[in-house]
Design a protein around this motif. Structure first.
Motif, PDB file in Angstrom:
ATOM      1  N   VAL A   1      46.566  47.631  42.543  1.00  0.00           N
ATOM      2  CA  VAL A   1      45.384  46.869  42.147  1.00  0.00           C
ATOM      3  C   VAL A   1      45.447  45.531  42.869  1.00  0.00           C
ATOM      4  N   PRO A   2      44.332  45.063  43.461  1.00  0.00           N
ATOM      5  CA  PRO A   2      44.379  43.819  44.221  1.00  0.00           C
ATOM      6  C   PRO A   2      44.590  42.599  43.333  1.00  0.00           C
ATOM      7  N   VAL A   3      45.245  41.618  43.890  1.00  0.00           N
ATOM      8  CA  VAL A   3      45.375  40.313  43.237  1.00  0.00           C
ATOM      9  C   VAL A   3      44.037  39.595  43.380  1.00  0.00           C
ATOM     10  N   ILE A   4      43.553  38.987  42.316  1.00  0.00           N
ATOM     11  CA  ILE A   4      42.313  38.209  42.359  1.00  0.00           C
ATOM     12  C   ILE A   4      42.671  36.737  42.219  1.00  0.00           C
ATOM     13  N   CYS A   5      42.268  35.973  43.211  1.00  0.00           N
ATOM     14  CA  CYS A   5      42.655  34.560  43.275  1.00  0.00           C
ATOM     15  C   CYS A   5      41.432  33.662  43.163  1.00  0.00           C
ATOM     16  N   GLY A   6      41.625  32.503  42.584  1.00  0.00           N
ATOM     17  CA  GLY A   6      40.586  31.485  42.521  1.00  0.00           C
ATOM     18  C   GLY A   6      41.162  30.142  42.929  1.00  0.00           C
ATOM     19  N   MET A   7      40.330  29.333  43.586  1.00  0.00           N
ATOM     20  CA  MET A   7      40.804  28.031  44.050  1.00  0.00           C
ATOM     21  C   MET A   7      40.609  26.962  42.981  1.00  0.00           C
ATOM     22  N   ALA A   8      41.509  25.994  42.967  1.00  0.00           N
ATOM     23  CA  ALA A   8      41.418  24.878  42.030  1.00  0.00           C
ATOM     24  C   ALA A   8      42.064  23.659  42.654  1.00  0.00           C
ATOM     25  N   ARG A   9      41.391  22.533  42.536  1.00  0.00           N
ATOM     26  CA  ARG A   9      42.052  21.291  42.917  1.00  0.00           C
ATOM     27  C   ARG A   9      43.185  21.015  41.933  1.00  0.00           C
ATOM     28  N   CYS A  10      44.044  20.099  42.273  1.00  0.00           N
ATOM     29  CA  CYS A  10      45.176  19.768  41.397  1.00  0.00           C
ATOM     30  C   CYS A  10      44.698  18.883  40.254  1.00  0.00           C
ATOM     31  N   THR A  11      43.825  19.460  39.421  1.00  0.00           N
ATOM     32  CA  THR A  11      43.341  18.769  38.221  1.00  0.00           C
ATOM     33  C   THR A  11      43.350  19.753  37.067  1.00  0.00           C
ATOM     34  N   ARG A  12      43.518  19.234  35.868  1.00  0.00           N
ATOM     35  CA  ARG A  12      43.540  20.108  34.697  1.00  0.00           C
ATOM     36  C   ARG A  12      42.220  20.854  34.529  1.00  0.00           C
ATOM     37  N   ALA A  13      41.112  20.137  34.751  1.00  0.00           N
ATOM     38  CA  ALA A  13      39.801  20.761  34.561  1.00  0.00           C
ATOM     39  C   ALA A  13      39.613  21.953  35.490  1.00  0.00           C
ATOM     40  N   ASP A  14      39.972  21.797  36.769  1.00  0.00           N
ATOM     41  CA  ASP A  14      39.834  22.885  37.725  1.00  0.00           C
ATOM     42  C   ASP A  14      40.736  24.063  37.367  1.00  0.00           C
ATOM     43  N   ILE A  15      41.961  23.766  36.996  1.00  0.00           N
ATOM     44  CA  ILE A  15      42.917  24.825  36.677  1.00  0.00           C
ATOM     45  C   ILE A  15      42.514  25.550  35.397  1.00  0.00           C
ATOM     46  N   ASP A  16      41.975  24.802  34.421  1.00  0.00           N
ATOM     47  CA  ASP A  16      41.462  25.430  33.196  1.00  0.00           C
ATOM     48  C   ASP A  16      40.344  26.419  33.524  1.00  0.00           C
ATOM     49  N   MET A  17      39.395  25.984  34.374  1.00  0.00           N
ATOM     50  CA  MET A  17      38.275  26.851  34.751  1.00  0.00           C
ATOM     51  C   MET A  17      38.773  28.096  35.479  1.00  0.00           C
ATOM     52  N   ALA A  18      39.766  27.896  36.341  1.00  0.00           N
ATOM     53  CA  ALA A  18      40.319  29.031  37.079  1.00  0.00           C
ATOM     54  C   ALA A  18      40.939  30.044  36.125  1.00  0.00           C
ATOM     55  N   TRP A  19      41.677  29.566  35.137  1.00  0.00           N
ATOM     56  CA  TRP A  19      42.316  30.479  34.184  1.00  0.00           C
ATOM     57  C   TRP A  19      41.271  31.244  33.365  1.00  0.00           C
ATOM     58  N   GLU A  20      40.243  30.555  32.907  1.00  0.00           N
ATOM     59  CA  GLU A  20      39.206  31.211  32.106  1.00  0.00           C
ATOM     60  C   GLU A  20      38.490  32.295  32.905  1.00  0.00           C
ATOM     61  N   ALA A  21      38.326  32.072  34.218  1.00  0.00           N
ATOM     62  CA  ALA A  21      37.648  33.060  35.053  1.00  0.00           C
ATOM     63  C   ALA A  21      38.557  34.207  35.461  1.00  0.00           C
ATOM     64  N   LEU A  22      39.839  33.909  35.676  1.00  0.00           N
ATOM     65  CA  LEU A  22      40.749  34.888  36.284  1.00  0.00           C
ATOM     66  C   LEU A  22      41.606  35.665  35.293  1.00  0.00           C
ATOM     67  N   LYS A  23      41.683  35.224  34.054  1.00  0.00           N
ATOM     68  CA  LYS A  23      42.620  35.820  33.108  1.00  0.00           C
ATOM     69  C   LYS A  23      42.315  37.280  32.807  1.00  0.00           C
ATOM     70  N   TRP A  24      41.113  37.746  33.190  1.00  0.00           N
ATOM     71  CA  TRP A  24      40.732  39.131  32.924  1.00  0.00           C
ATOM     72  C   TRP A  24      41.352  40.101  33.916  1.00  0.00           C
ATOM     73  N   ALA A  25      41.827  39.597  35.063  1.00  0.00           N
ATOM     74  CA  ALA A  25      42.402  40.473  36.085  1.00  0.00           C
ATOM     75  C   ALA A  25      43.819  40.887  35.709  1.00  0.00           C
ATOM     76  N   LYS A  26      44.228  42.059  36.197  1.00  0.00           N
ATOM     77  CA  LYS A  26      45.602  42.501  35.975  1.00  0.00           C
ATOM     78  C   LYS A  26      46.578  41.585  36.695  1.00  0.00           C
ATOM     79  N   ARG A  27      46.172  41.096  37.874  1.00  0.00           N
ATOM     80  CA  ARG A  27      47.030  40.215  38.666  1.00  0.00           C
ATOM     81  C   ARG A  27      46.257  38.961  39.063  1.00  0.00           C
ATOM     82  N   PRO A  28      46.145  37.998  38.144  1.00  0.00           N
ATOM     83  CA  PRO A  28      45.427  36.770  38.472  1.00  0.00           C
ATOM     84  C   PRO A  28      46.307  35.793  39.251  1.00  0.00           C
ATOM     85  N   ARG A  29      45.708  35.106  40.190  1.00  0.00           N
ATOM     86  CA  ARG A  29      46.433  34.075  40.935  1.00  0.00           C
ATOM     87  C   ARG A  29      45.544  32.844  41.058  1.00  0.00           C
TER      88      ARG A  29
END
Length: 491
Positions: A92-120
């Motif tokens: 299964v492919p890894v699904i990646c999302g970009m985030a600046r080094c800020t809490r807000a960006d990383i929070d958004m990335a987690w909320e979007a990516l947490k559904w994947a088997k292999r989130p990055r």
């Protein structure tokens, strides 16, 4: 290379069991979409992601979740659907999302990516002296602290696959770069991205650079080195290959090499506005050419507030309280169009300040056109008082003839700036979308000032969609004229 054969090694984020295997990280949906005119809607992104999975791509960078609601939703859907597609070999492919080094960006990335088997998550920050000084306005110590905190924060949310990207790594001081990479590894990074953000290194130089990073970064044996090369000098593919020779085991690519040259950051929001040399390795003056007074960048769906504000300032608009509303309208318009022109942006400002009244509505229209004869149009408009007005005209095409007939009735002093028609679906009953931009002439408002305080004509835009291209074109033009009349106070 990436494939769906049984020879693909078992995926472990920070190591590859086969020393000859190279992971393919495709960033078409993020870096590729930053190319002018390359905006994609959610369905197109999902279709491309599915195709990338069929091609056997190891990691699909689905987007930049914090950049817009649409991008967040696209990444979330790709994470849910493509991020759970298991091929016949169990991959299964890894699904990646970009985030600046800020809490807000990383929070958004987690909320979007947490559904994947292999989130990055790919979280990044600039490490070159020129970027830290002019773009980030931070010291080396501050950058190191941000890396320590944000990589650890990403891990605390649940990311076990973390790529840390050093933007403009190729122009960074080696000792400091290796120190930054080392700190990211301590925080939980599993992949280290070495970015030649402006494509300034020759392939042989990039090979030496990767080798130096590998030799001088403590703990790097427990991570995968990734090469992210840009094609400013036509060396991207060659540099990626030499990077692999030097030890990089992940190559970041896009389909057909599409993408903005400043791949790891938004060009108009980060560097060029603050200091040209953050992204400009050659200036027009260096080769005997003159430059315009401002950098000519394209504004689109991934553009930021600072980019829009700078363009508005260039166009003569100094807005404070209205900027938030106009930025939201800008993001909505950019999501529907590949990019926004200066006239579009002027129209956003003009349109923001009033709600137009319907002064004229379309009653009927008949057109005649052919190859050998002039096109003719007869238009019936209904005024605000219910009276009907009919006029006919000839033109170089049915749109030209129709607009001239409307002008005979409305008699409004405007200039047609743009009229463009595109098909938004397929088949003989395809939906046509017409965009019209008009500018009022300074006749009725010669002693007035425009809404932004400048004595300048206002620009208005309107779009209309329908299966009838004639009706679509006329309705768009008529709606734009109604906006002009409402703004000018013309009954």
């Amino acid at each position: 290379m990436a494939n769906s054969s049984p020879s693909r090694p078992i995926y472990i984020p920070n190591q590859i069991s086969d020393p000859n295997y190279i992971r393919i990280f495709d960033t078409t949906l993020r870096d590729g979409e930053q190319a002018p005119g390359a905006a994609l809607n959610g369905k197109q992104k999902l279709d491309i992601a599915k195709s990338l999975a069929k091609l056997g791509v190891d990691i699909i960078e689905a987007g930049f979740p914090s950049s817009s609601k649409d991008d967040f939703e696209a990444v979330r859907i790709i994470a849910k659907e493509v991020g759970n597609l298991i091929d016949e070999n169990g991959y299964v492919p890894v699904i990646c999302g970009m985030a600046r080094c800020t809490r807000a960006d990383i929070d958004m990335a987690w909320e979007a990516l947490k559904w994947a088997k292999r989130p990055r998550v790919l979280t990044f920050i600039a490490t070159s002296e020129i970027h830290m000084k002019y773009k980030l306005r931070k010291t080396k110590e501050q950058v190191l602290q941000i890396v320590r905190e944000m990589v650890s924060y990403a891990k605390s949310l649940g990311f076990v696959d973390i790529e840390f990207g050093a933007e403009d790594a190729a122009r960074s001081e080696m000792e400091f770069l290796c120190q930054v990479f080392s700190e990211s590894l301590k925080g939980g990074a599993t992949t280290l991205c070495v970015a030649d953000t402006v494509g300034n290194l020759l392939p042989t130089e990039f090979e030496e650079f990767i080798a130096a990073v590998k030799a001088n970064t403590p703990g790097i044996d427990n991570a995968v080195i990734s090469a992210h090369c840009h094609n400013d000098l036509g060396q991207a593919s060659s540099s990626a290959i030499t990077g692999a020779i030097a030890g990089a085991r992940q190559l970041e690519v896009t389909i057909n090499g599409v993408g903005e040259r400043a791949g790891n950051a938004s060009l108009e929001e980060d560097g060029v506005l603050k200091h040209r040399s953050t992204y400009e390795i050659l200036s027009p003056e260096d080769i005997g050419l003159a430059r315009s007074s401002e950098p000519a960048f394209v504004l689109g769906k991934l553009s930021g507030r600072n980019g829009l504000k700078s363009r508005l300032s260039k166009l003569g608009y100094e807005l404070d309280n209205e900027l938030d509303d106009i930025f939201q309208r800008f993001k909505a318009a950019a999501a529907k169009n590949k990019y926004l022109s200066d006239d579009d942006i002027k129209a956003l400002v003009s349109n923001e300040n009033f709600q137009p009244q319907v002064c004229w509505s379309l009653g009927d229209v008949q057109v005649t056109c052919g190859i050998s004869g002039l096109s003719t149009a007869t238009v019936k408009l209904i005024g605000v008082d219910g009276t009907e007005h009919v006029a006919s005209s000839v033109g170089k095409g049915f749109i030209d003839a129709s607009y001239k007939a409307i002008d005979l009735i409305v008699k409004l002093p405007v200039t047609l700036v743009e009229c463009s028609t595109n098909s938004v679906s397929k088949g003989t009953e395809a939906i046509a979308s017409t965009k019209v931009v008009v500018q009022e002439e300074k006749i009725h408002k010669s002693t007035q000032t425009s809404n932004n305080g400048l004595n300048a004509p206002c620009t208005f835009s309107e779009t209309s969609e329908g299966t009838d291209i004639i009706a679509s074109s006329i309705l768009a033009y008529l709606s734009a004229l109604n906006k002009v009349m409402s703004s000018s106070g013309i009954p």
